[in-house]
Design a protein around this motif. Structure first.
Motif, PDB file in Angstrom:
ATOM      1  N   ASP A  42      39.411  55.949  11.484  1.00  0.00           N
ATOM      2  CA  ASP A  42      38.364  55.847  10.764  1.00  0.00           C
ATOM      3  C   ASP A  42      37.487  54.581  10.979  1.00  0.00           C
ATOM      4  O   ASP A  42      38.164  53.615  11.046  1.00  0.00           O
ATOM      5  CB  ASP A  42      38.502  55.848   9.277  1.00  0.00           C
ATOM      6  CG  ASP A  42      37.222  55.986   8.596  1.00  0.00           C
ATOM      7  OD1 ASP A  42      36.009  56.234   9.101  1.00  0.00           O
ATOM      8  OD2 ASP A  42      37.521  55.286   7.209  1.00  0.00           O
ATOM      9  N   THR A  43      36.477  54.585  11.556  1.00  0.00           N
ATOM     10  CA  THR A  43      35.442  53.416  11.872  1.00  0.00           C
ATOM     11  C   THR A  43      36.045  52.576  12.996  1.00  0.00           C
ATOM     12  O   THR A  43      35.127  52.096  13.894  1.00  0.00           O
ATOM     13  CB  THR A  43      35.237  52.705  10.523  1.00  0.00           C
ATOM     14  OG1 THR A  43      34.876  53.443   9.585  1.00  0.00           O
ATOM     15  CG2 THR A  43      34.219  51.479  10.867  1.00  0.00           C
ATOM     16  N   ASN A  67      31.216  55.390  18.573  1.00  0.00           N
ATOM     17  CA  ASN A  67      31.466  55.317  17.129  1.00  0.00           C
ATOM     18  C   ASN A  67      32.901  56.137  17.108  1.00  0.00           C
ATOM     19  O   ASN A  67      33.263  56.490  17.805  1.00  0.00           O
ATOM     20  CB  ASN A  67      30.533  55.841  16.217  1.00  0.00           C
ATOM     21  CG  ASN A  67      29.160  55.129  16.488  1.00  0.00           C
ATOM     22  OD1 ASN A  67      29.050  53.882  16.303  1.00  0.00           O
ATOM     23  ND2 ASN A  67      28.080  55.990  16.720  1.00  0.00           N
ATOM     24  N   ASN A  68      33.457  55.667  15.770  1.00  0.00           N
ATOM     25  CA  ASN A  68      34.641  56.529  15.284  1.00  0.00           C
ATOM     26  C   ASN A  68      34.326  57.073  14.155  1.00  0.00           C
ATOM     27  O   ASN A  68      34.665  56.611  13.115  1.00  0.00           O
ATOM     28  CB  ASN A  68      36.019  55.541  15.277  1.00  0.00           C
ATOM     29  CG  ASN A  68      37.195  56.015  14.804  1.00  0.00           C
ATOM     30  OD1 ASN A  68      37.136  57.439  14.559  1.00  0.00           O
ATOM     31  ND2 ASN A  68      38.217  55.369  14.721  1.00  0.00           N
ATOM     32  N   LYS A  69      34.054  58.332  14.340  1.00  0.00           N
ATOM     33  CA  LYS A  69      34.061  59.163  13.106  1.00  0.00           C
ATOM     34  C   LYS A  69      35.304  59.839  12.523  1.00  0.00           C
ATOM     35  O   LYS A  69      35.587  59.608  11.484  1.00  0.00           O
ATOM     36  CB  LYS A  69      33.129  60.538  13.265  1.00  0.00           C
ATOM     37  CG  LYS A  69      32.588  61.250  12.164  1.00  0.00           C
ATOM     38  CD  LYS A  69      31.435  62.223  12.495  1.00  0.00           C
ATOM     39  CE  LYS A  69      31.122  62.691  11.123  1.00  0.00           C
ATOM     40  NZ  LYS A  69      30.103  64.045  11.496  1.00  0.00           N
ATOM     41  N   ASP A  70      36.190  60.194  13.285  1.00  0.00           N
ATOM     42  CA  ASP A  70      37.492  60.458  12.888  1.00  0.00           C
ATOM     43  C   ASP A  70      38.298  60.917  14.317  1.00  0.00           C
ATOM     44  O   ASP A  70      38.754  62.018  14.479  1.00  0.00           O
ATOM     45  CB  ASP A  70      37.399  62.070  12.160  1.00  0.00           C
ATOM     46  CG  ASP A  70      38.557  62.189  11.231  1.00  0.00           C
ATOM     47  OD1 ASP A  70      39.522  61.660  11.680  1.00  0.00           O
ATOM     48  OD2 ASP A  70      38.586  63.047  10.713  1.00  0.00           O
ATOM     49  N   ASP A  85      37.749  62.668  19.132  1.00  0.00           N
ATOM     50  CA  ASP A  85      37.053  62.510  17.967  1.00  0.00           C
ATOM     51  C   ASP A  85      36.560  64.028  17.376  1.00  0.00           C
ATOM     52  O   ASP A  85      35.596  64.451  17.551  1.00  0.00           O
ATOM     53  CB  ASP A  85      35.684  61.823  18.129  1.00  0.00           C
ATOM     54  CG  ASP A  85      35.233  61.430  16.907  1.00  0.00           C
ATOM     55  OD1 ASP A  85      35.347  61.992  15.787  1.00  0.00           O
ATOM     56  OD2 ASP A  85      34.221  60.298  16.845  1.00  0.00           O
ATOM     57  N   ARG A  94      31.733  70.535  11.477  1.00  0.00           N
ATOM     58  CA  ARG A  94      31.324  69.523  12.550  1.00  0.00           C
ATOM     59  C   ARG A  94      30.570  70.236  13.576  1.00  0.00           C
ATOM     60  O   ARG A  94      31.320  71.094  14.304  1.00  0.00           O
ATOM     61  CB  ARG A  94      32.371  68.517  12.696  1.00  0.00           C
ATOM     62  CG  ARG A  94      32.728  67.192  11.826  1.00  0.00           C
ATOM     63  CD  ARG A  94      33.668  66.158  12.272  1.00  0.00           C
ATOM     64  NE  ARG A  94      32.969  65.595  13.675  1.00  0.00           N
ATOM     65  CZ  ARG A  94      33.740  64.851  14.209  1.00  0.00           C
ATOM     66  NH1 ARG A  94      34.876  64.226  13.842  1.00  0.00           N
ATOM     67  NH2 ARG A  94      33.026  64.036  15.286  1.00  0.00           N
ATOM     68  N   ASP A  96      29.509  68.087  16.096  1.00  0.00           N
ATOM     69  CA  ASP A  96      29.483  67.014  17.121  1.00  0.00           C
ATOM     70  C   ASP A  96      31.017  66.570  17.532  1.00  0.00           C
ATOM     71  O   ASP A  96      31.229  65.565  17.686  1.00  0.00           O
ATOM     72  CB  ASP A  96      28.952  65.892  16.333  1.00  0.00           C
ATOM     73  CG  ASP A  96      29.586  65.162  15.256  1.00  0.00           C
ATOM     74  OD1 ASP A  96      30.492  66.106  14.782  1.00  0.00           O
ATOM     75  OD2 ASP A  96      29.514  64.158  14.809  1.00  0.00           O
TER      76      ASP A  96
END
Length: 289
Positions: A42-43, A67-70, A85, A94, A96
């Motif tokens: 996360d993040t 970015n790090n969404k998950d 991710d 999702r 994306d």
């Protein structure tokens, strides 16, 4: 041929240690370049290179401009790292989902070259938000072969895992459903030993009892048509998220920090010996027996 039935067996870690507080959400593992590598889910957009025994952080590698969404998994081939991710447990909708491909040499040189593989699941046609932790389209486990990426999904209500395949080239792809398997739990990580025809999955059940799931002696990429064995890991309430191996016998797993009934389970690294379960198979594979 997958028809063998094995007795109940359990594993105990021969070494465990607490990880740095920077790694409370450690979520994927690989063994590469004389280090174990991990990331948070996360993040955080750093990669962490760890001591292979203690898990002490040796170096960090930033991945700028992303970015790090998950982030839920890391895998590799000879030239690239792949970061998934594709965590999707919140609503299961999702659009994306993607995998980052990072050139190894450029990462070590301090100038990481990063491509992206976008994908969707071949059998997901409805994207209505689902209740948390109820979707079949969550994923935390991935391996990379000579020509493809294989995803092992985390099916929250059926305790199955779906096997999906997609090309390992940048672009937009459809991950094709190949098969599914009832694993009696939630799959959270995978590691692949191609010369041994071995895949080992890690996960946990609804009571946070971790396990490993062995798939071996398969033909091609028919992973679920292989010999199968489920091994319980004696680490109750540990949310195991990542797995790797350097030699196909000793395996390393990590768990995220968790607080359960006011009891804190810290982020940890654990080493397991699977020799008693795999050595005879390796001997047969090499024509020793």
């Amino acid at each position: 041929d997958g028809s063998c039935i094995y007795g109940v067996a359990g594993l105990t870690a021969y070494y465990s240690d607490t990880l740095d507080t920077l790694l409370v959400e450690t979520s994927g593992l690989i063994a590469w370049n004389d280090r174990i590598w991990t990331h948070n889910d996360d993040t955080d957009t750093l990669l962490y290179a760890l001591d292979t025994l203690t898990g002490v952080i040796q170096q960090t590698y930033p991945l700028p401009g992303i970015n790090n969404k998950d982030w839920e998994e890391i895998s590799q081939d000879s030239f690239y790292l792949y970061i998934g991710d594709f965590g999707n447990n919140y609503q299961g909708n999702r659009t994306d989902l993607h995998i980052l491909r990072i050139e190894k040499a450029s990462l070590l040189a301090g100038n990481p070259q990063i491509d992206t593989l976008f994908f969707s699941y071949s059998d997901q046609t409805v994207f209505t938000a689902a209740p948390p932790d109820s979707t079949d389209y969550d994923c935390e486990a991935m391996i990379v072969t000579a020509d493809s990426i294989y995803l092992f999904t985390k099916q929250w209500t059926t305790y199955k895992t779906g096997l999906y395949a997609l090309p390992k080239t940048p672009g937009t792809h459809t991950a094709q459903l190949r098969d599914s398997l009832f694993v009696q739990g939630l799959i959270t990580g995978a590691t692949y030993v191609p010369d041994k025809k071995l895949v080992v999955l890690c996960g946990y059940n609804g009571l946070l009892q971790p396990f490993l799931y062995l798939l071996y002696d398969f033909n091609g990429q028919q992973f679920f048509a292989a010999n199968k064995r489920r091994l319980s890991v004696s680490l109750p309430f540990h949310q195991v998220e990542g797995i790797c191996t350097r030699n196909g016998l000793q395996f390393t797993i990590t768990n995220e920090k968790a607080v359960i009934n006011n009891i804190t389970i810290p982020q940890q690294i654990h080493h397991l010996d699977l020799g008693p379960y795999l050595q005879n198979y390796y001997n047969q594979l090499n024509g020793i027996l």
